[in-house]
Design an enzyme around this catalytic site. Structure first.
Site, PDB file in Angstrom:
ATOM      1  N   GLY A  33       0.818  -1.208   0.000  1.00 20.09           N
ATOM      2  CA  GLY A  33       0.000   0.000   0.000  1.00 20.09           C
ATOM      3  C   GLY A  33       0.843   1.245   0.000  1.00 20.09           C
ATOM      4  O   GLY A  33       2.046   1.187  -0.248  1.00 20.09           O
ATOM      5  N   ASN A  34       0.210   2.368   0.251  1.00 17.93           N
ATOM      6  CA  ASN A  34       0.934   3.641   0.298  1.00 17.93           C
ATOM      7  C   ASN A  34       0.317   4.526   1.368  1.00 17.93           C
ATOM      8  O   ASN A  34      -0.686   4.169   1.982  1.00 17.93           O
ATOM      9  CB  ASN A  34       0.918   4.307  -1.081  1.00 17.93           C
ATOM     10  N   ARG A  35       0.919   5.674   1.579  1.00 18.43           N
ATOM     11  CA  ARG A  35       0.535   6.525   2.701  1.00 18.43           C
ATOM     12  C   ARG A  35      -0.574   7.523   2.398  1.00 18.43           C
ATOM     13  O   ARG A  35      -0.836   8.408   3.213  1.00 18.43           O
ATOM     14  CB  ARG A  35       1.750   7.299   3.208  1.00 18.43           C
ATOM     15  N   SER A  36      -1.199   7.430   1.267  1.00 14.36           N
ATOM     16  CA  SER A  36      -2.245   8.412   0.967  1.00 14.36           C
ATOM     17  C   SER A  36      -3.439   8.243   1.901  1.00 14.36           C
ATOM     18  O   SER A  36      -3.999   7.160   2.018  1.00 14.36           O
ATOM     19  CB  SER A  36      -2.699   8.261  -0.488  1.00 14.36           C
ATOM     20  N   ALA A 100      -3.845   7.783  -4.977  1.00 10.03           N
ATOM     21  CA  ALA A 100      -2.493   7.256  -5.174  1.00 10.03           C
ATOM     22  C   ALA A 100      -2.644   5.806  -5.629  1.00 10.03           C
ATOM     23  O   ALA A 100      -3.104   4.950  -4.874  1.00 10.03           O
ATOM     24  CB  ALA A 100      -1.698   7.326  -3.873  1.00 10.03           C
TER      25      ALA A 100
END
Ligand code: CTP
Ligand code: CA
Length: 232
Positions: A33-36, A100
């Site tokens: 995943g990502n930090r958005s 994102a």
């Protein structure tokens, strides 16, 4: 800019916003995943609704509450997001790709939880490219739809950020590209943002900073000007 919220200048318009960050499963309990957080995209969806638009929010793993008054479609992976956006983009006046999207996903998703192998001390994951959803929309014929992309860059230098934004807008065929700087402590979970909006000629159309709500309205001011110019 918040004053424009009263103008109902998006009344009768159909606006699609993707927000959040995709998650690409590895197995039933893990993902890449990502930090958005989804905050900036949600702020745009809310601001567009306040200004009279019919808003469809494509929500990818939001870390904050969903806005009221929007049509919400929940997705998780990039492929799900692509399917949802493609479906609702037809006939939309504006599509804002604030989500994102993971550039890669695991080549294989394990049916069961991946177990450690006692005999080795590392693991290599094989990833495959996800489709570029924004570029797909940008290169398709969507007459009358204003396409707004985002770019998150970690480059510290302002001129470099703008150069990257210009190149990205061009490559993806977006009408507008909103560039913001992100880093370990900048951008994602924050309630504030600082952005530069790049237009069709590669020019800086506007700069905005402040709360994500006020930045959302400043971005929509540009969108309204463009949408109005197209149809009148
Ligand atoms: N985007 C997309 N599909 C992808 C990747 C990105 O639609 N597979 C969209 C994002 O929603 C955003 C824009 O493209 O609106 C730019 O995303 P960004 O990650 O900054 O750009 P990339 O082209 O993926 O370049 P980079 O290699 O810098 O990540
Ligand atoms: Ca990317």
């Amino acid at each position: 800019a918040a004053a424009s919220a009263n103008h109902a200048d998006l009344a009768g318009r159909r606006v699609v916003v993707s927000a959040g960050g995709t998650r690409e499963p590895l197995d039933p309990v893990r993902f890449l995943g990502n930090r958005s957080s989804g905050k900036q995209g949600i702020a745009i969806a809310e601001a567009a609704r306040e200004r009279g638009a019919h808003v469809t929010l494509i929500a990818a793993n939001l870390e904050v509450a969903e806005p009221e008054g929007c049509d919400i479609r929940r997705v998780s992976t990039a492929l799900e997001l692509q399917a949802a956006v493609t479906e609702v983009a037809h006939g939309a006046d504006v599509v804002v790709m604030a989500a994102a999207v993971a550039d890669y996903r695991p080549a294989n998703v394990s049916e069961g939880k991946i177990k450690k192998d006692q005999s080795d001390d590392g693991l290599t994951l094989e990833l495959v490219r996800n489709p570029d959803i924004l570029a797909g929309l940008g290169h398709a014929e969507h007459p009358g739809t204003l396409l707004v992309g985002f770019a998150a860059e970690t480059e510290p230098d302002d001129d470099r950020i703008i150069a990257l934004g210009r190149a990205k807008r061009e490559a993806k065929g977006a009408d507008l590209l909103v560039v913001n700087r992100v880093g370990w402590n900048e951008g994602f979970a924050s309630d504030e943002n600082r952005v530069v909006v790049i237009g069709r000629d590669g020019d800086v159309v506007t700069r905005a900073h402040g709360t994500k709500q006020s930045v959302a309205h400043d971005i929509l001011d540009v969108v309204v000007a463009e949408v109005t110019a197209v149809t009148t």
